[in-house]
Design a protein around this motif. Sequence first.
Motif, PDB file in Angstrom:
ATOM      1  N   ASN A   1       8.502  -6.219  11.041  1.00 58.50           N
ATOM      2  CA  ASN A   1       9.562  -6.937  10.435  1.00 58.50           C
ATOM      3  C   ASN A   1       9.297  -6.197   9.027  1.00 58.50           C
ATOM      4  N   SER A   2      10.406  -6.370   7.841  1.00 58.64           N
ATOM      5  CA  SER A   2      10.271  -5.830   6.669  1.00 58.64           C
ATOM      6  C   SER A   2       8.964  -6.417   6.087  1.00 58.64           C
ATOM      7  N   ALA A   3       8.670  -5.549   5.097  1.00 59.70           N
ATOM      8  CA  ALA A   3       7.457  -6.054   4.215  1.00 59.70           C
ATOM      9  C   ALA A   3       7.797  -6.893   3.062  1.00 59.70           C
ATOM     10  N   THR A   4       6.763  -7.641   2.538  1.00 60.02           N
ATOM     11  CA  THR A   4       7.020  -8.854   1.669  1.00 60.02           C
ATOM     12  C   THR A   4       5.915  -8.531   0.629  1.00 60.02           C
ATOM     13  N   ASN A   5       6.061  -9.296  -0.693  1.00 54.19           N
ATOM     14  CA  ASN A   5       5.185  -9.252  -1.545  1.00 54.19           C
ATOM     15  C   ASN A   5       5.035  -7.861  -2.061  1.00 54.19           C
ATOM     16  N   ILE A   6       5.888  -6.885  -2.386  1.00 58.70           N
ATOM     17  CA  ILE A   6       5.966  -5.675  -2.711  1.00 58.70           C
ATOM     18  C   ILE A   6       5.677  -5.656  -4.219  1.00 58.70           C
ATOM     19  N   THR A   7       4.530  -4.976  -4.693  1.00 57.59           N
ATOM     20  CA  THR A   7       3.831  -4.741  -5.873  1.00 57.59           C
ATOM     21  C   THR A   7       3.791  -3.087  -6.096  1.00 57.59           C
ATOM     22  N   SER A   8       3.470  -2.849  -7.501  1.00 54.95           N
ATOM     23  CA  SER A   8       3.273  -1.429  -7.599  1.00 54.95           C
ATOM     24  C   SER A   8       1.943  -0.748  -6.906  1.00 54.95           C
ATOM     25  N   ASN A   9       1.256  -1.669  -6.389  1.00 58.54           N
ATOM     26  CA  ASN A   9       0.081  -1.093  -5.633  1.00 58.54           C
ATOM     27  C   ASN A   9      -0.134  -1.702  -4.283  1.00 58.54           C
ATOM     28  N   GLY A  10       0.769  -2.380  -3.846  1.00 56.80           N
ATOM     29  CA  GLY A  10       0.649  -2.808  -2.332  1.00 56.80           C
ATOM     30  C   GLY A  10       1.756  -3.706  -1.821  1.00 56.80           C
ATOM     31  N   PHE A  11       1.838  -4.225  -0.599  1.00 53.85           N
ATOM     32  CA  PHE A  11       2.530  -5.149   0.060  1.00 53.85           C
ATOM     33  C   PHE A  11       1.989  -5.709   0.977  1.00 53.85           C
ATOM     34  N   THR A  12       2.766  -6.583   1.655  1.00 52.89           N
ATOM     35  CA  THR A  12       2.198  -7.273   3.073  1.00 52.89           C
ATOM     36  C   THR A  12       3.098  -6.841   4.222  1.00 52.89           C
TER      37      THR A  12
ATOM     38  N   VAL B   1      -3.251 -12.018  14.127  1.00 53.17           N
ATOM     39  CA  VAL B   1      -2.503 -12.715  13.190  1.00 53.17           C
ATOM     40  C   VAL B   1      -1.068 -11.878  13.125  1.00 53.17           C
ATOM     41  N   THR B   2       0.011 -12.288  12.309  1.00 54.03           N
ATOM     42  CA  THR B   2       1.320 -11.708  12.135  1.00 54.03           C
ATOM     43  C   THR B   2       1.689 -10.950  11.041  1.00 54.03           C
ATOM     44  N   SER B   3       0.473 -10.915   9.956  1.00 53.26           N
ATOM     45  CA  SER B   3       0.770 -10.161   8.707  1.00 53.26           C
ATOM     46  C   SER B   3      -0.256  -9.666   8.243  1.00 53.26           C
ATOM     47  N   ARG B   4      -0.444  -8.528   7.334  1.00 56.72           N
ATOM     48  CA  ARG B   4      -1.493  -7.994   6.848  1.00 56.72           C
ATOM     49  C   ARG B   4      -1.325  -7.637   5.571  1.00 56.72           C
ATOM     50  N   SER B   5      -2.365  -7.726   4.450  1.00 51.38           N
ATOM     51  CA  SER B   5      -2.147  -7.042   3.083  1.00 51.38           C
ATOM     52  C   SER B   5      -2.496  -5.669   2.952  1.00 51.38           C
ATOM     53  N   VAL B   6      -1.395  -4.974   2.568  1.00 56.06           N
ATOM     54  CA  VAL B   6      -1.880  -3.482   2.179  1.00 56.06           C
ATOM     55  C   VAL B   6      -2.041  -3.201   0.953  1.00 56.06           C
ATOM     56  N   SER B   7      -3.252  -2.751   0.329  1.00 50.26           N
ATOM     57  CA  SER B   7      -3.460  -2.765  -1.140  1.00 50.26           C
ATOM     58  C   SER B   7      -4.097  -1.218  -1.322  1.00 50.26           C
ATOM     59  N   GLY B   8      -4.147  -0.962  -2.923  1.00 50.02           N
ATOM     60  CA  GLY B   8      -4.609   0.246  -2.975  1.00 50.02           C
ATOM     61  C   GLY B   8      -4.008   1.419  -3.235  1.00 50.02           C
ATOM     62  N   LEU B   9      -2.316   1.062  -3.167  1.00 49.14           N
ATOM     63  CA  LEU B   9      -1.390   2.217  -3.070  1.00 49.14           C
ATOM     64  C   LEU B   9      -0.856   2.718  -4.543  1.00 49.14           C
ATOM     65  N   SER B  10      -0.030   3.641  -4.404  1.00 46.62           N
ATOM     66  CA  SER B  10       0.327   4.366  -5.554  1.00 46.62           C
ATOM     67  C   SER B  10       1.699   3.568  -6.109  1.00 46.62           C
ATOM     68  N   PRO B  11       2.190   3.617  -7.103  1.00 48.25           N
ATOM     69  CA  PRO B  11       3.578   3.238  -7.635  1.00 48.25           C
ATOM     70  C   PRO B  11       4.548   4.034  -7.164  1.00 48.25           C
TER      71      PRO B  11
END
Length: 764
Positions: A481-492, A529-539
Amino acid sequence: MGPSASAREVRLALKKTSASESGFFNFSLSAASLLFSVAGLLALYAFGIFPAASVSARDSAQGQSRVTSPVFKAGSGEHVARHGSELAGAGVDATYSQPSGEALRQRAVAPIRGNFTAAWRSVSGARGYRLDVSTNKSFSSYVSGYEDLDVGDVSSRTVSGLSPNTTYYYRVRAYSSHGVSGNSEVMAAIVPIPSSGLIINATFDSSITSSANSAAIESMINQAIATLQALFSDSITVSILFRYSDTGPSGTPLSSNLLAQSNYVFYTIEWDTYINALEGDAKTGNDATANASLPPNALSTGIIPTSAGGRAIGLDTPPGMFADSTVSPGGPYDGIVTLNSAQAFQFTRPPSAGNYDALRSTEHEIDEVLGLGSSVKSFNDLRPQDLFSWSSVDTRNISDKNSRYFSIDSGNTEIVSFNQSSSGDYGDWLSASCPQANPYVQNAFSCADQFSDVTTTSPEGINLDVIGYDLVSSPAAPIANSATNITSNGFTANWDGVSGATSYRLDVSISSSFSNYVNGFQDLDAGNVTSRSVSGLSPSTTYYYRVRAANGAGTSDNSNVISAETSAAPTPTPTPTPSPTPTPSPTPIQGPTPKISNVPAAITAEATGPSGSVVSFSLPTAINAQNDNVPVNCSPASGSTFPIAVTPVICTATSQGATGTASFNVTVRDTTPPVITVPPDMKVKKQKQPRRHPEGANVMFSPAPSATDIVDGAITPTATPSSGSFLPMGSTSVVVTATDNHGNSATKSFTVTVVSKLTKKKHR
């Protein structure tokens, strides 16, 4: 093969079992005692013990005497794992006295199917972590036992005792000598409605709950149970008491060279009764192959399964063991597993030098309770495992002479050799010197520093499969499903749960073809689980993710691919410097944002093929501040092919430099069941059968049942009973079931009638 003391081998000593001469009751069928005898017989039926052939323990050097009794008897068997000395395990006679009245401090845990695994990334410098679990994102309340729980210096924790079909949320905090961190982000996990499958109900006695290592021991045991539960689909519950002590259940001190011990309940079942039940329970390809190799005639009077193993094939063999290992009606356990607390066990992996893997030993002893083991040097009657013991093609060997090996195709394929050393267990595998190239769970001689698990392809998994337990199949691919909690360096990353999955594997890439991966996110085990945080990304970068469902049988295909674009990095605020006052210049005039209306409501469409469905919709309308109509563009456009997923449609309208946006979701789903084709009703002539075998015929279905699905195409259906199965005289309804990758099922049936002879039609 002899032990190597320098390599610190662990030798699994000979399994010994015996039966009490008395049974549960002694009967006299005189007129004076007839009423008591009938009442006693009813009690025997209630406990699952039936009049039939006796347990005949083999006279042997181990001191077991021959016993004869007119009823099936529940006995207590014992298996021990040793290292160092050549001592063999002693048999335990079946005793039917009531257990001691001493109150044992035991803590029962919920069956592990109601759980998920909370997982997180370790933080440098942390000495441990504290876990919260709640049924709401605000954590206004907590799941009992999971508020600020100190889980130690680990990066995951099994959360058990939960309700099915419920979403749970968890968060963690790191702590050190300097204090406690803030909360992590909140993660979600859905505990699915449990499907039918093996449940191992664990009880931890006070030797575990009072141990300083109780959390690590319980977590290790839960992991062993979860490993076996994930492998087998049998709808039975097996109850085991777990102990961590330097004494056995009866209080007898464990010898200094004993590693682990299991006690289990066994029954003796008449040969034909057991074989018929085993053949009737056939569900897997292994079962079909193995049953074809069963002997046509009885090799012993009866067969001796454990209580759990008997129930796996539908026999009435209830638990009967109390906490002191005595067996009597009402005993709550199928078996007891004891790890010797005096030994150098390690409860996490990999084990350090000189330490024994507690998880491997625990899986081994659970296997014994489930039913692995041989009658060699113990009984005249065979154990289920002995049905598949061979010395060469078409030549059986059920003795301690010469070599034996485990095979399910009449000896044509050697899966693993049996141990033939008297210092080891004849039901375990032949083992090489340490370190071993194949450190299987059931090796008769285990080594320190090595570890392994039961799997669908390991000898243990296959052996349990053919003696009555049914290996599961791999799960269907999940929907991302679509990503949520999108920021400049990550999303869920988010996805839907899949029935039968025990964990999910996540890939993240900057390439839609996944030709490379974000560091740390290639085949990442995200847990159940049914979601996972992805961090350490580029803007301002587009990323792609996909997931796979996994269980003990394997891993699914990839899900659909979801893209997520990180937001722009915040603009730093510059330090002001004095400058001349600029000459004013005209400021561009930007009009008000256009107003978009008539936005379609959320659309749900049925898939028409593997790629999804073409979905059309009416474009929204838009006007600017002057009430002029403004063109509206939507992406994806009306008439596009939408995948089987939830896809957001973004609509924009621009006027005088200002842009208005609106959105709605298009959901394409697959709820159409497969279409099944079955052969016409059949009549077949009975076939000649072995002596004492019921009349009937092995029937091949022609043409074979088939199924097609609008999304998945051709699907292999399941027929119950299956093609080639033995069918009794008369009419049998064959039910054909087909399930597509989205869980849609259909059934259809036809009738097979076995008759004494076929009547030829007369042509006029």
